[in-house]
Design a protein around this motif. Sequence first.
Motif, PDB file in Angstrom:
ATOM      1  N   GLU C  10       0.847  -1.187   0.000  1.00 12.72           N
ATOM      2  CA  GLU C  10       0.000   0.000   0.000  1.00 12.72           C
ATOM      3  C   GLU C  10       0.883   1.237   0.000  1.00 12.72           C
ATOM      4  OE1 GLU C  10      -1.198   0.425   4.644  1.00 12.72           O
ATOM      5  OE2 GLU C  10      -1.804  -1.404   3.611  1.00 12.72           O
ATOM      6  N   GLN C  11       0.353   2.288  -0.588  1.00  8.76           N
ATOM      7  CA  GLN C  11       1.107   3.522  -0.689  1.00  8.76           C
ATOM      8  C   GLN C  11       1.112   4.211   0.673  1.00  8.76           C
ATOM      9  OE1 GLN C  11       2.543   4.578  -3.687  1.00  8.76           O
ATOM     10  NE2 GLN C  11       3.564   6.077  -2.398  1.00  8.76           N
ATOM     11  N   ILE C  12       2.323   4.500   1.150  1.00  8.15           N
ATOM     12  CA  ILE C  12       2.410   5.233   2.398  1.00  8.15           C
ATOM     13  C   ILE C  12       2.513   6.711   2.064  1.00  8.15           C
ATOM     14  CG2 ILE C  12       3.815   5.670   4.439  1.00  8.15           C
ATOM     15  CD1 ILE C  12       4.759   2.737   4.201  1.00  8.15           C
ATOM     16  N   ILE C  13       1.585   7.473   2.603  1.00  6.05           N
ATOM     17  CA  ILE C  13       1.631   8.917   2.385  1.00  6.05           C
ATOM     18  C   ILE C  13       2.089   9.578   3.686  1.00  6.05           C
ATOM     19  CG2 ILE C  13       0.324  10.989   1.763  1.00  6.05           C
ATOM     20  CD1 ILE C  13       0.307   9.086  -0.530  1.00  6.05           C
ATOM     21  N   ASP C  14       3.170  10.285   3.605  1.00  4.63           N
ATOM     22  CA  ASP C  14       3.647  11.008   4.779  1.00  4.63           C
ATOM     23  C   ASP C  14       3.698  12.486   4.412  1.00  4.63           C
ATOM     24  OD1 ASP C  14       5.424  10.617   7.521  1.00  4.63           O
ATOM     25  OD2 ASP C  14       6.023  12.357   6.328  1.00  4.63           O
ATOM     26  N   ARG C  15       3.007  13.283   5.179  1.00  8.06           N
ATOM     27  CA  ARG C  15       2.901  14.716   4.850  1.00  8.06           C
ATOM     28  C   ARG C  15       4.259  15.406   4.873  1.00  8.06           C
ATOM     29  NH1 ARG C  15      -1.079  14.711   2.397  1.00  8.06           N
ATOM     30  NH2 ARG C  15       0.415  15.830   1.117  1.00  8.06           N
ATOM     31  N   GLY C  16       5.107  14.989   5.786  1.00 11.90           N
ATOM     32  CA  GLY C  16       6.424  15.621   5.853  1.00 11.90           C
ATOM     33  C   GLY C  16       7.198  15.416   4.572  1.00 11.90           C
ATOM     34  N   ILE C  17       7.127  14.187   4.054  1.00 11.37           N
ATOM     35  CA  ILE C  17       7.851  13.871   2.818  1.00 11.37           C
ATOM     36  C   ILE C  17       7.173  14.553   1.631  1.00 11.37           C
ATOM     37  CG2 ILE C  17       8.537  12.018   1.259  1.00 11.37           C
ATOM     38  CD1 ILE C  17       8.782  10.160   3.647  1.00 11.37           C
ATOM     39  N   GLU C  18       5.843  14.410   1.557  1.00  7.55           N
ATOM     40  CA  GLU C  18       5.111  14.954   0.407  1.00  7.55           C
ATOM     41  C   GLU C  18       5.253  16.477   0.320  1.00  7.55           C
ATOM     42  OE1 GLU C  18       3.719  13.118  -1.928  1.00  7.55           O
ATOM     43  OE2 GLU C  18       4.231  11.295  -0.821  1.00  7.55           O
ATOM     44  N   PRO C 377       2.969   6.547  12.909  1.00  5.86           N
ATOM     45  CA  PRO C 377       2.005   5.554  12.437  1.00  5.86           C
ATOM     46  C   PRO C 377       2.098   5.222  10.948  1.00  5.86           C
ATOM     47  CG  PRO C 377       0.938   7.151  13.850  1.00  5.86           C
ATOM     48  CD  PRO C 377       2.331   7.645  13.647  1.00  5.86           C
ATOM     49  N   PRO C 378       2.381   6.184  10.048  1.00  7.98           N
ATOM     50  CA  PRO C 378       2.390   5.785   8.626  1.00  7.98           C
ATOM     51  C   PRO C 378       3.319   4.602   8.346  1.00  7.98           C
ATOM     52  CG  PRO C 378       2.595   8.169   8.823  1.00  7.98           C
ATOM     53  CD  PRO C 378       2.706   7.604  10.207  1.00  7.98           C
ATOM     54  N   PHE C 379       4.357   4.476   9.122  1.00  9.36           N
ATOM     55  CA  PHE C 379       5.369   3.465   8.807  1.00  9.36           C
ATOM     56  C   PHE C 379       5.344   2.289   9.774  1.00  9.36           C
ATOM     57  CE2 PHE C 379       6.782   7.615   7.402  1.00  9.36           C
ATOM     58  CZ  PHE C 379       6.942   7.369   6.038  1.00  9.36           C
ATOM     59  N   ARG C 380       4.320   2.263  10.604  1.00  7.27           N
ATOM     60  CA  ARG C 380       4.294   1.268  11.667  1.00  7.27           C
ATOM     61  C   ARG C 380       4.223  -0.165  11.135  1.00  7.27           C
ATOM     62  NH1 ARG C 380      -0.252   0.838  16.312  1.00  7.27           N
ATOM     63  NH2 ARG C 380       0.739  -0.850  17.473  1.00  7.27           N
ATOM     64  N   LYS C 381       3.329  -0.368  10.170  1.00  8.38           N
ATOM     65  CA  LYS C 381       3.126  -1.715   9.656  1.00  8.38           C
ATOM     66  C   LYS C 381       4.429  -2.229   9.012  1.00  8.38           C
ATOM     67  CE  LYS C 381       0.257  -4.409   6.586  1.00  8.38           C
ATOM     68  NZ  LYS C 381      -0.606  -4.325   5.409  1.00  8.38           N
ATOM     69  N   LYS C 382       5.037  -1.353   8.250  1.00  5.80           N
ATOM     70  CA  LYS C 382       6.276  -1.717   7.588  1.00  5.80           C
ATOM     71  C   LYS C 382       7.371  -2.073   8.590  1.00  5.80           C
ATOM     72  CE  LYS C 382       8.864   1.149   4.489  1.00  5.80           C
ATOM     73  NZ  LYS C 382       8.970   1.899   3.522  1.00  5.80           N
ATOM     74  N   ARG C 383       7.385  -1.333   9.684  1.00 10.16           N
ATOM     75  CA  ARG C 383       8.388  -1.573  10.727  1.00 10.16           C
ATOM     76  C   ARG C 383       8.154  -2.915  11.412  1.00 10.16           C
ATOM     77  NH1 ARG C 383       7.365  -0.096  16.010  1.00 10.16           N
ATOM     78  NH2 ARG C 383       5.901   1.536  15.447  1.00 10.16           N
ATOM     79  N   VAL C 384       6.892  -3.255  11.632  1.00 12.34           N
ATOM     80  CA  VAL C 384       6.586  -4.490  12.350  1.00 12.34           C
ATOM     81  C   VAL C 384       6.727  -5.714  11.429  1.00 12.34           C
ATOM     82  CG1 VAL C 384       4.799  -5.737  13.625  1.00 12.34           C
ATOM     83  CG2 VAL C 384       5.125  -3.290  14.005  1.00 12.34           C
ATOM     84  N   THR C 385       6.192  -5.599  10.211  1.00  9.39           N
ATOM     85  CA  THR C 385       6.350  -6.736   9.294  1.00  9.39           C
ATOM     86  C   THR C 385       7.804  -6.853   8.845  1.00  9.39           C
ATOM     87  OG1 THR C 385       5.742  -5.326   7.445  1.00  9.39           O
ATOM     88  CG2 THR C 385       4.005  -6.664   8.382  1.00  9.39           C
ATOM     89  N   GLY C 386       8.512  -5.741   8.885  1.00  6.56           N
ATOM     90  CA  GLY C 386       9.928  -5.759   8.516  1.00  6.56           C
ATOM     91  C   GLY C 386      10.814  -6.343   9.593  1.00  6.56           C
ATOM     92  N   ASN C 387      10.202  -6.841  10.667  1.00  5.63           N
ATOM     93  CA  ASN C 387      11.009  -7.460  11.713  1.00  5.63           C
ATOM     94  C   ASN C 387      10.394  -8.772  12.178  1.00  5.63           C
ATOM     95  OD1 ASN C 387      13.175  -7.729  13.345  1.00  5.63           O
ATOM     96  ND2 ASN C 387      12.629  -6.134  14.787  1.00  5.63           N
ATOM     97  N   ARG C 388       9.936  -9.543  11.216  1.00  4.62           N
ATOM     98  CA  ARG C 388       9.365 -10.859  11.524  1.00  4.62           C
ATOM     99  C   ARG C 388      10.399 -11.731  12.234  1.00  4.62           C
ATOM    100  NH1 ARG C 388       7.990 -13.133   6.239  1.00  4.62           N
ATOM    101  NH2 ARG C 388       9.954 -14.251   6.485  1.00  4.62           N
ATOM    102  N   VAL C 389      11.665 -11.505  11.873  1.00 10.24           N
ATOM    103  CA  VAL C 389      12.726 -12.334  12.442  1.00 10.24           C
ATOM    104  C   VAL C 389      12.824 -12.132  13.961  1.00 10.24           C
ATOM    105  CG1 VAL C 389      14.550 -10.633  12.011  1.00 10.24           C
ATOM    106  CG2 VAL C 389      15.122 -13.058  12.154  1.00 10.24           C
ATOM    107  N   LYS C 390      12.468 -10.921  14.408  1.00 13.92           N
ATOM    108  CA  LYS C 390      12.480 -10.659  15.852  1.00 13.92           C
ATOM    109  C   LYS C 390      11.377 -11.487  16.513  1.00 13.92           C
ATOM    110  CE  LYS C 390      14.259  -9.159  19.188  1.00 13.92           C
ATOM    111  NZ  LYS C 390      15.696  -9.055  19.425  1.00 13.92           N
ATOM    112  N   ALA C 391      10.235 -11.545  15.844  1.00 15.27           N
ATOM    113  CA  ALA C 391       9.125 -12.327  16.386  1.00 15.27           C
ATOM    114  C   ALA C 391       9.522 -13.806  16.470  1.00 15.27           C
ATOM    115  CB  ALA C 391       7.891 -12.163  15.507  1.00 15.27           C
ATOM    116  N   ASP C 392      10.207 -14.294  15.423  1.00 12.80           N
ATOM    117  CA  ASP C 392      10.672 -15.694  15.437  1.00 12.80           C
ATOM    118  C   ASP C 392      11.633 -15.921  16.598  1.00 12.80           C
ATOM    119  OD1 ASP C 392       9.218 -15.998  13.166  1.00 12.80           O
ATOM    120  OD2 ASP C 392      10.932 -15.865  11.788  1.00 12.80           O
TER     121      ASP C 392
END
Lengths: 219, 141, 443
Positions: C10-18, C377-392
């Motif tokens: 999904e497209q992450i929209i961040d106002r600071g970047i945009e 929050p915009p990047f939260r999902k990416k941060r959590v799914t990007g660390n599946r190895v930590k969950a393992d």
Amino acid sequence: MHAIYEIVSGPMVWLAAIIFILGSLYRLIFMGRLAAKKDPMVFSYLSVYYSLRSIFHWIIPFASVNMRKHPIMTVVAFAFHICLFAVPIFLCAHIILINEAWQVKWWYLPNPIADVMTLIVIGACIFFLGRRLLLREVRYLTTFSDFLILAGVAAPFVTGFWSYHQYPGHETAAILHIISGEIILVMIPFTRLSHMLFFPFLRGYAGSEFGAVRNAVDW
Amino acid sequence: MVVYSEKETGVETKHLLMLPAIGLVILALSVIAAYSQGDIPFVKDSAFENPRRPPVAFYHDEHNEKAGLLECNGCHHVYENGKKLESSASVGMECSQCHLASENNSAIDLIRVYHLQCRGCHLKKNAGPILCGQCHQKNDN
Amino acid sequence: MKTPAEATDEQIIDRGIEDGAAKLTQDKVKRVVQKMLAAEGGARLKTYIETCAHCGLCSEACHFYISNDKDPAYSPAGKIKQTIGEIVKKRGNVSVDFIKTACEISFTECNLCRRCVMYCPFGIDAAYMMLFMRRICHKLGVVPQYIQDTAHSHSATLNQMWVKEDEWIDTLHWQEEEARDEIPGLRIPIEKEGADIFYSVIGPEPKFRAQLIYQAAVIMHAAGVDWTMPATPGWDNSDMCMYTGDVEMMARLKKVHFETAMRLKTKRIVMGECGHAFRSVHDVGNRYLGWKMAPLPVIHAIEFFYELLRDRKIRIKKKFQKPVTFHDPCNIVRGRGLHEKARYVIHQTCKAFIEMHPNREHNYCCSAGGGVINCGPPFRKKRVTGNRVKADQLEAVKAKGAEIVIAPCHNCHGGLEDIIKHYELGMELKFLGDIIYECMEKE
């Protein structure tokens, strides 16, 4: 043949050696001065003890975690680098030529061993090529110049092997051998092969930061 | 004969471009050094006990005729106190008798003088073999 | 080459970047980058880029790479290639869209944890490269909104959380009052000149986790330590400016922090259980102020607790009963080598300790550090799914019986909390201070 030989084995050797030595010195001095100007903190944090600790740790096979994670790569990479340096420096034929020119001589490898070591270098180059083509994370990083460098490194060994075993065309191979050796010498300071020059400094700096500032190991 | 021919070089260059590196490796393992012994005279010196390279074929008379060598001591020289004796020749002696006389010298220094004698002259005269494999041929075909 | 949006589908929209990018032109990008490269692109940047042999051996160091099915775009060298590597190669001649992507990668796909530095045969510092990229983004005004907000707070209030001076003092008084219900003689000494210890915390402690100040006060009291906290700005040791590439502001924050400790003539600074703040005070901020090392000793809470337990200043009434495991935070383990001291503290205070693997310097990052969680929050999902190895990793240690995860770092807490929740691991998080407070003799 005589004219070509005289050029490639005479003035071109000198030219290559001078470019290699001056080029390497230039790169090191330039980098050192740039560091002094832009990153002076590098020198403040350099520690001889921790630099050496890190360098020694990383030139011992399997001493770091990542080497143990990639055992085949570790074996190949170490064998490759050892042979890469040992064969040209300790090859009997090279020492004979040097002795003819300057009457200096040193210990040399038995020919069959040098032969096997040459095959190791060529085999390792094929292995590296395979990594570049087959491993996703390596292919992603690979640029065209990486192939050129790999070919450049393999060339003197392929031609040297060819010439030594007198396969068809070995005279041409011998000339190409000398030329490719000169090319790689010239390449060292100005391509990614310069990692040969910068390895001790990069490793030393990383080791110093990890050891002296961060009280941790870097392997 | 030891002299290479240009025709061969042309053919072989093509080979060189065609054969891939892998082929080389396989070839290398399968090559068997076979010397065809016959009446070919070789350069000999009793000081070379375990030669690392094949011996060098040398047809004395043909070579000298082609090279226009008339004086024996052009090659079979005698030196005394660093000066060449123009009236003497060392025919019948082995090179090693003088050139290995010094204790500091080893086989590699004897190789040196052989190479300088042959290849040095070839380079000077722009004639004759100069590369390793041109003299130290694995076979003589 | 993947675009970061594909990673999370999904497209992450961040106002600071945009909004920042909307003000840019390619020409301006080029001008700013070239100025930056000329001014700050020195021997380190040059040597790192020219030496990298493109061997890919750094890949498996990175939790983002492992967790994203070994997508090479997430490997350390892969991220460098997509950001600063390309910028150096093209001498800044890159598009505005490129800057947006590079900003997202450098701010939200790298925790600057430096694990890969230990995996690179040359010791190339990928974190330095990512910070260089972030600094270019900072100069271009393209920074994720949430972390830029904390940087603004830093510059306006000298703390991370817009805490006003009176609110800070109020919070200390409030916590003192609360604690005096439990321990009547307890004080939180404010502005005590000549105290042995200057205790500093991060902005979020008075804002959200005031009980940590309470606990620290109880520990200090029980140990009979001569300590103080300032009434003025300088109490906050945190530093998001270090992570946004605003090094000028970072240096200013560290200066105020050091000067406040020195104004009170304290002997040393003890910091709460925070990782990035320690990095900024011990390793980074001091350099920009011209100090080789911090001008007065800086001690992280782990080391402080270690000293208190070693010297029997505090005694453990009853060891913590539930089996615990320990998460080694990058900034105080890879950044200060405090892993053995932390284990000493755990062995002194807990009954059962189970190691997670890998551990110590080789522990996987929480994926919150390096300012990544602060990008919001915009990047939260990416941060959590990007660390599946930590969950393992946590699941494996849970299978061995661990119920509590000790993480002596605020960022790690944030990151691990999200991971535990997302992957339904059902583990509890604690600080070392929590454990000590719970198990110690308080009088």
